[in-house]
Motif scaffolding. Structure first.
Motif, PDB file in Angstrom:
ATOM      1  N   LEU A  91       0.836  -1.190   0.000  1.00  0.00           N
ATOM      2  CA  LEU A  91       0.000   0.000   0.000  1.00  0.00           C
ATOM      3  C   LEU A  91       0.876   1.247   0.000  1.00  0.00           C
ATOM      4  N   THR A  92       0.537   2.184  -0.863  1.00  0.00           N
ATOM      5  CA  THR A  92       1.200   3.485  -0.875  1.00  0.00           C
ATOM      6  C   THR A  92       0.160   4.546  -0.563  1.00  0.00           C
ATOM      7  N   MET A 112       4.462   4.088   3.164  1.00  0.00           N
ATOM      8  CA  MET A 112       4.401   2.820   2.430  1.00  0.00           C
ATOM      9  C   MET A 112       4.236   1.669   3.416  1.00  0.00           C
ATOM     10  N   MET A 113       3.305   0.754   3.094  1.00  0.00           N
ATOM     11  CA  MET A 113       2.984  -0.357   3.976  1.00  0.00           C
ATOM     12  C   MET A 113       3.002  -1.668   3.206  1.00  0.00           C
ATOM     13  N   SER A 114       3.481  -2.706   3.862  1.00  0.00           N
ATOM     14  CA  SER A 114       3.448  -4.051   3.291  1.00  0.00           C
ATOM     15  C   SER A 114       2.802  -4.977   4.308  1.00  0.00           C
ATOM     16  N   GLN A 115       1.767  -5.734   3.863  1.00  0.00           N
ATOM     17  CA  GLN A 115       1.065  -6.623   4.782  1.00  0.00           C
ATOM     18  C   GLN A 115       0.474  -7.804   4.025  1.00  0.00           C
ATOM     19  N   ASP A 116       0.137  -8.848   4.773  1.00  0.00           N
ATOM     20  CA  ASP A 116      -0.522 -10.010   4.196  1.00  0.00           C
ATOM     21  C   ASP A 116      -1.952  -9.635   3.823  1.00  0.00           C
ATOM     22  N   VAL A 117      -2.417 -10.104   2.668  1.00  0.00           N
ATOM     23  CA  VAL A 117      -3.753  -9.732   2.203  1.00  0.00           C
ATOM     24  C   VAL A 117      -4.846 -10.617   2.785  1.00  0.00           C
ATOM     25  N   GLU A 120      -8.519 -13.176   6.880  1.00  0.00           N
ATOM     26  CA  GLU A 120      -8.932 -14.161   7.876  1.00  0.00           C
ATOM     27  C   GLU A 120      -7.869 -14.376   8.952  1.00  0.00           C
ATOM     28  N   LEU A 121      -6.677 -13.848   8.731  1.00  0.00           N
ATOM     29  CA  LEU A 121      -5.611 -14.035   9.704  1.00  0.00           C
ATOM     30  C   LEU A 121      -5.959 -13.347  11.021  1.00  0.00           C
ATOM     31  N   ALA A 122      -5.764 -14.062  12.123  1.00  0.00           N
ATOM     32  CA  ALA A 122      -6.017 -13.467  13.435  1.00  0.00           C
ATOM     33  C   ALA A 122      -4.933 -12.467  13.800  1.00  0.00           C
ATOM     34  N   SER A 123      -3.769 -12.614  13.157  1.00  0.00           N
ATOM     35  CA  SER A 123      -2.654 -11.711  13.417  1.00  0.00           C
ATOM     36  C   SER A 123      -1.890 -11.490  12.118  1.00  0.00           C
ATOM     37  N   ARG A 124      -1.462 -10.255  11.887  1.00  0.00           N
ATOM     38  CA  ARG A 124      -0.649  -9.971  10.707  1.00  0.00           C
ATOM     39  C   ARG A 124       0.414  -8.947  11.064  1.00  0.00           C
ATOM     40  N   VAL A 125       1.517  -8.987  10.315  1.00  0.00           N
ATOM     41  CA  VAL A 125       2.623  -8.054  10.529  1.00  0.00           C
ATOM     42  C   VAL A 125       2.641  -7.049   9.386  1.00  0.00           C
ATOM     43  N   ILE A 126       2.769  -5.783   9.731  1.00  0.00           N
ATOM     44  CA  ILE A 126       2.770  -4.697   8.752  1.00  0.00           C
ATOM     45  C   ILE A 126       4.107  -3.967   8.848  1.00  0.00           C
ATOM     46  N   GLN A 127       4.802  -3.867   7.728  1.00  0.00           N
ATOM     47  CA  GLN A 127       6.064  -3.135   7.676  1.00  0.00           C
ATOM     48  C   GLN A 127       5.797  -1.744   7.100  1.00  0.00           C
ATOM     49  N   VAL A 128       6.296  -0.724   7.791  1.00  0.00           N
ATOM     50  CA  VAL A 128       5.985   0.657   7.421  1.00  0.00           C
ATOM     51  C   VAL A 128       7.269   1.444   7.186  1.00  0.00           C
ATOM     52  N   THR A 129       7.316   2.181   6.073  1.00  0.00           N
ATOM     53  CA  THR A 129       8.422   3.095   5.788  1.00  0.00           C
ATOM     54  C   THR A 129       7.846   4.429   5.319  1.00  0.00           C
ATOM     55  N   PHE A 130       8.723   5.428   5.181  1.00  0.00           N
ATOM     56  CA  PHE A 130       8.283   6.783   4.863  1.00  0.00           C
ATOM     57  C   PHE A 130       9.105   7.369   3.716  1.00  0.00           C
ATOM     58  N   ASN A 131       8.456   8.236   2.958  1.00  0.00           N
ATOM     59  CA  ASN A 131       9.139   8.959   1.885  1.00  0.00           C
ATOM     60  C   ASN A 131       8.723  10.428   1.958  1.00  0.00           C
ATOM     61  N   ASN A 132       9.612  11.240   2.541  1.00  0.00           N
ATOM     62  CA  ASN A 132       9.365  12.678   2.670  1.00  0.00           C
ATOM     63  C   ASN A 132       8.034  12.956   3.372  1.00  0.00           C
ATOM     64  N   PHE A 133       7.739  12.152   4.392  1.00  0.00           N
ATOM     65  CA  PHE A 133       6.480  12.301   5.129  1.00  0.00           C
ATOM     66  C   PHE A 133       6.647  13.335   6.238  1.00  0.00           C
ATOM     67  N   THR A 134       5.677  14.239   6.351  1.00  0.00           N
ATOM     68  CA  THR A 134       5.695  15.237   7.418  1.00  0.00           C
ATOM     69  C   THR A 134       4.346  15.276   8.124  1.00  0.00           C
ATOM     70  N   ARG A 135       4.393  15.682   9.373  1.00  0.00           N
ATOM     71  CA  ARG A 135       3.179  15.963  10.143  1.00  0.00           C
ATOM     72  C   ARG A 135       3.346  17.339  10.775  1.00  0.00           C
ATOM     73  N   ASN A 136       2.443  18.235  10.441  1.00  0.00           N
ATOM     74  CA  ASN A 136       2.516  19.623  10.916  1.00  0.00           C
ATOM     75  C   ASN A 136       3.908  20.220  10.710  1.00  0.00           C
ATOM     76  N   GLY A 137       4.499  19.917   9.551  1.00  0.00           N
ATOM     77  CA  GLY A 137       5.784  20.495   9.178  1.00  0.00           C
ATOM     78  C   GLY A 137       7.002  19.788   9.720  1.00  0.00           C
ATOM     79  N   VAL A 138       6.827  18.711  10.499  1.00  0.00           N
ATOM     80  CA  VAL A 138       7.949  17.963  11.067  1.00  0.00           C
ATOM     81  C   VAL A 138       8.200  16.723  10.208  1.00  0.00           C
ATOM     82  N   SER A 145       7.493  -1.582  12.572  1.00  0.00           N
ATOM     83  CA  SER A 145       6.993  -2.931  12.348  1.00  0.00           C
ATOM     84  C   SER A 145       5.818  -3.152  13.295  1.00  0.00           C
ATOM     85  N   VAL A 146       4.645  -3.384  12.723  1.00  0.00           N
ATOM     86  CA  VAL A 146       3.415  -3.445  13.505  1.00  0.00           C
ATOM     87  C   VAL A 146       2.830  -4.852  13.450  1.00  0.00           C
ATOM     88  N   THR A 147       2.588  -5.428  14.616  1.00  0.00           N
ATOM     89  CA  THR A 147       1.874  -6.697  14.699  1.00  0.00           C
ATOM     90  C   THR A 147       0.450  -6.400  15.147  1.00  0.00           C
TER      91      THR A 147
END
Length: 274
Positions: A91-92, A112-117, A120-138, A145-147
């Motif tokens: 996902l982008t 950018m996110m990568s996860q199992d599609v 039905e999985l009770a648990s999934r791991v999501i890998q997250v990265t950023f490209n020039n991402f800002t929040r309120n200018g920061v 890595s999110v479980t």
């Protein structure tokens, strides 16, 4: 002549000693002032980094529910691109040059996110990265890595994030946050709207400032985050450095954008959140 020389040398030694003593005192005072200033500044920055991290958590949790047909917190100004390959979804999330979240905060750039599609999985791991991402200018960089589990021991959805991110303010000051954050969805599950969603956040970590000073942080009272509010509304974080400890209290549940920092010396200041 010898007597005069000895007197002059004695006077010189006394003056040098006084200079060194004064210099040491000034240096000690400077260090003390710097440490106090860093403590207050880090409390401010720590609170702001908490909010940055949690907005990212809201975005990632929401986007990860793409295959669960849940109401979306994400605004219409984000462009979502999905590529499925080998059972994984890439996902982008492109927020462009500026996109306002429903809670009022402004984000830009790409997550950018990568996860199992497999929904039905009770648990999934999501890998997250950023490209020039800002929040309120920061600016935000790093990884997350999110479980995510659909039902924890309380029967609630929960995400556990291993965070390693760098945040850079417009003045160039960069802070590094390494932490474990557990977000439990405690209210608003399956109600058909995101506006009543409430999350309870626990965890701990460290934050390193621009001068290399590191503070540890431990959430002693779970933080409460309501999706409709731009701020954490309650909870307590304990910050420690060099055996000195202070507390950062986020309030009584009001969405007022304030927190109270009580430093190691017992002095209390109000921090305005952003």
């Amino acid at each position: 002549m010898k007597t005069t020389f000895k007197k002059q040398r004695g006077i010189l030694l006394v003056l040098m000693s006084l200079f060194l003593i004064t210099a040491c005192q000034d240096e000690n005072e400077a260090v003390t002032v710097e440490e106090e200033a860093i403590s207050d500044q880090l409390a401010q920055r720590s609170a702001e980094i908490d909010l940055i991290s949690d907005d990212i958590g809201l975005i990632v949790d929401d986007a990860s529910q793409e295959f669960e047909s849940a109401p979306s917190f994400l605004p219409s100004c984000v462009t979502i691109s999905t590529e499925v390959s080998g059972g994984f979804s890439q996902l982008t999330l492109d927020f462009g040059d500026g996109c306002q979240l429903p809670n009022g905060n402004i984000v830009s750039g790409i997550i950018m996110m990568s996860q199992d599609v497999n929904a039905e999985l009770a648990s999934r791991v999501i890998q997250v990265t950023f490209n020039n991402f800002t929040r309120n200018g920061v600016l935000v960089d790093g990884t997350r890595s999110v479980t995510r589990v659909l039902s924890n021991e309380n029967g609630n959805p929960q995400s556990t994030a291993e965070v390693d991110m760098q945040v850079t303010w417009p003045n160039g000051a960069t802070y590094t946050r390494q932490a474990t954050r557990v977000r439990e969805w405690i209210e608003g599950v399956n109600t058909g709207t995101w506006t009543d969603n409430v999350f309870s956040i626990t965890g701990n970590g460290t934050t390193t400032g621009p001068l290399g000073n590191t503070h540890s942080a431990n959430i002693t009272t779970p933080l409460r985050r309501e999706a409709v509010c731009a701020f954490i509304v309650s909870g307590v974080v304990e910050l420690s450095r060099n055996n000195n400890t202070g507390t950062l209290a986020y309030g009584d549940g009001s969405c007022d954008g304030e927190a109270t920092w009580t430093g190691p010396n017992g002095n209390t200041i109000t921090i305005i959140l952003d």
